[in-house]
Write a protein that holds these residues in place. Structure first.
Motif, short mmCIF file in Angstrom:
data_model
loop_
_atom_site.label_atom_id
_atom_site.label_comp_id
_atom_site.label_asym_id
_atom_site.label_seq_id
_atom_site.Cartn_x
_atom_site.Cartn_y
_atom_site.Cartn_z
N HIS A 1 -3.52 3.19 11.83
CA HIS A 1 -3.09 1.93 12.41
C HIS A 1 -1.56 1.84 12.40
O HIS A 1 -0.96 1.00 11.72
N ALA A 2 -0.92 2.74 13.12
CA ALA A 2 0.54 2.77 13.21
C ALA A 2 0.93 3.71 14.34
O ALA A 2 0.15 4.58 14.75
N ASP A 3 2.16 3.52 14.84
CA ASP A 3 2.71 4.44 15.85
C ASP A 3 3.24 5.64 15.10
O ASP A 3 4.44 5.76 14.83
N PHE A 4 2.33 6.55 14.74
CA PHE A 4 2.61 7.55 13.72
C PHE A 4 1.73 8.78 14.00
O PHE A 4 0.53 8.65 14.26
N VAL A 5 2.33 9.96 13.96
CA VAL A 5 1.58 11.20 14.11
C VAL A 5 1.95 12.12 12.95
O VAL A 5 3.12 12.26 12.61
N THR B 1 -9.64 3.86 -11.29
CA THR B 1 -9.84 2.85 -10.24
C THR B 1 -8.65 1.90 -10.16
O THR B 1 -8.21 1.33 -11.15
N HIS B 2 -8.12 1.78 -8.95
CA HIS B 2 -6.93 0.96 -8.72
C HIS B 2 -7.01 0.36 -7.31
O HIS B 2 -7.64 0.93 -6.42
N PRO B 3 -6.35 -0.76 -7.08
CA PRO B 3 -6.43 -1.43 -5.78
C PRO B 3 -5.31 -1.01 -4.83
O PRO B 3 -4.25 -0.56 -5.26
N HIS B 4 -5.57 -1.16 -3.54
CA HIS B 4 -4.56 -0.99 -2.50
C HIS B 4 -4.74 -2.12 -1.49
O HIS B 4 -5.85 -2.63 -1.30
N ARG B 5 -3.66 -2.46 -0.83
CA ARG B 5 -3.71 -3.52 0.16
C ARG B 5 -2.61 -3.30 1.22
O ARG B 5 -1.48 -2.97 0.89
N ASP B 6 -2.99 -3.44 2.48
CA ASP B 6 -2.05 -3.42 3.60
C ASP B 6 -1.16 -2.18 3.67
O ASP B 6 0.02 -2.26 4.02
N PHE B 7 -1.72 -1.02 3.34
CA PHE B 7 -1.06 0.25 3.59
C PHE B 7 -2.07 1.24 4.15
O PHE B 7 -3.28 1.14 3.88
N GLU B 8 -1.57 2.21 4.94
CA GLU B 8 -2.38 3.35 5.38
C GLU B 8 -2.03 4.49 4.42
O GLU B 8 -0.86 4.91 4.35
N ILE B 9 -3.01 5.00 3.68
CA ILE B 9 -2.76 5.93 2.58
C ILE B 9 -3.58 7.20 2.80
O ILE B 9 -4.78 7.13 3.09
N TRP C 1 0.64 -1.39 11.66
CA TRP C 1 1.25 -2.25 12.68
C TRP C 1 0.91 -3.72 12.50
O TRP C 1 1.55 -4.59 13.08
N LYS C 2 -0.09 -4.02 11.65
CA LYS C 2 -0.33 -5.42 11.30
C LYS C 2 -1.09 -5.49 9.98
O LYS C 2 -1.73 -4.52 9.56
N ARG C 3 -1.02 -6.64 9.33
CA ARG C 3 -1.67 -6.84 8.05
C ARG C 3 -3.10 -7.36 8.26
O ARG C 3 -3.49 -7.75 9.35
N GLY C 4 -3.87 -7.35 7.18
CA GLY C 4 -5.20 -7.95 7.20
C GLY C 4 -6.26 -7.14 7.90
O GLY C 4 -7.28 -7.68 8.35
N LEU C 5 -6.07 -5.82 7.98
CA LEU C 5 -7.06 -4.96 8.63
C LEU C 5 -8.31 -4.82 7.75
O LEU C 5 -8.28 -5.05 6.54
#
Length: 359
Positions: free
Chosen positions: A269-273, A139-147, A215-219
């Protein structure tokens, strides 16, 4: 006198024919390089036929001599001559072997840092990982990334920290036992904690872990999991991720619905395909940059060839001479939405190709 007049008449007629033919040939060559003439290289996937060249013309087009075919083909293959393609060789990746984890980093990660490889557009991390049985990432944390994790072989179990072991019920976003073809996606947002563990008792799991900058933080944190079939990937590039259709200003309800721009994909949540394809030897797939889902017309594309066939898979890009081996990647700069990138399998085994298209 009559003989002289006849001779002069023949000479004038010959010069006229030469001038006419010169203009005709010039016009023909101009037309051959215009948009109304397209040179398509078609490779059969099911026969031993060599690639066949087809010249598509209008019904009234004159016949083209074989002498001009190579020069025409060369000109047409330079459709992406404006694109800059830079190899990222497997040997230049970061590498760590921790016993339970054997990992390669295409971009700076953990204790491996390269100032020239911190990100590519919104693409931040691409790790190719192998995790041994009964081990993994606790168990580990993540924040403000799309993974997201792309499973190549073996089994990987995702557990949300809020879900107690033994209370899983069945497969769900908060608990998912992933196998070949599965993609598990996490929006880290304001903060999330989970584990990714190989709970199998004998098989190593091989997967790609990829991070994108949102594209933005705090999602609001969120999970998605989908399966993408190998047979579809053998027909062409299959889109896997596409931007959330509602965009950066999505309402809470639109976030809940989570509709992607490309139907059947996971919303990011990004301009990403992201897409993937499995290309048989001597076969070529084509990718249209942006996939009609991009917001920004100026694009970057990263292509990765995972290590799946013991070195027997190889590819070429855009008809260029450079050959890419397993573990290699390629940075493609200066492309725009609507450009087409060809990926040709030139090895002894089918090539599984992952393509990341970003602003």
């Amino acid at each position: 006198m009559k003989r002289l007049i006849l001779t002069l008449s023949i000479l004038v007629a010959s010069v006229s024919i030469i001038i006419y033919n010169s203009h005709s040939i010039k016009k023909l060559l101009q037309e051959l390089l215009s948009e109304q003439y397209q040179l398509d290289i078609i490779t059969s996937q099911n026969t031993n036929l060599s690639p066949t060249t087809h010249l598509t013309t209008t019904p009234t087009s004159p016949i083209v001599s074989l002498e001009h075919m190579s020069s025409i083909k060369s000109a047409m293959s330079k459709a992406l001559s404006h694109a800059k393609i830079t190899p990222h060789r497997s040997a230049t990746r970061g590498h760590s072997d921790h016993g339970w984890l054997n990992t390669y980093h295409s971009f700076s990660f953990a204790d491996w840092f390269n100032p020239n490889l911190t990100h590519f557009g919104s693409l931040r991390v691409l790790n190719e990982d192998r995790v041994k049985p009964n081990s993994g990432f606790p168990t580990h944390p993540h924040r403000d990334f799309e993974i997201f994790s792309y499973i190549i072989s073996g089994e990987l179990t995702h557990r949300d920290s809020m879900l107690k072991k033994g209370a899983e019920g069945g497969q769900s976003d908060k608990f998912y036992r992933m196998h070949r073809g599965d993609v598990q996606f996490t929006t880290g947002g304001t903060g999330i904690a989970h584990s990714e563990y190989n709970e199998h008792n004998k098989d190593t799991v091989h997967f790609l872990q990829i991070w994108a900058i949102p594209w933005k933080r705090g999602l609001t944190p969120r999970y998605h999991t989908r399966h993408f079939d190998d047979e579809q990937k053998r027909q062409g590039f299959v889109p896997i991720l596409s931007p959330l259709k509602a965009g950066p200003d999505a309402t809470h309800q639109q976030e809940q619905v989570a509709e992607p721009t490309i139907e059947g994909t996971i919303p990011i949540h990004a301009d990403f395909v992201m897409s993937a394809g499995i290309i048989a030897p001597q076969t070529k797939f084509e990718w249209m940059v942006g996939a009609n889902a991009a917001e920004n017309p100026k694009r970057k594309v990263y292509i990765h060839l995972p290590m799946t066939k013991g070195g027997k898979a190889k590819i070429r890009l855009d008809g260029r001479e450079e050959v890419y081996n397993e573990g290699d990647g390629a940075f493609i700069d200066d492309v725009r939405a609507g450009d087409k990138i060809s990926v040709e399998s030139v090895g002894e085994a089918e090539a599984e190709v992952v393509l990341l298209d970003t602003a």
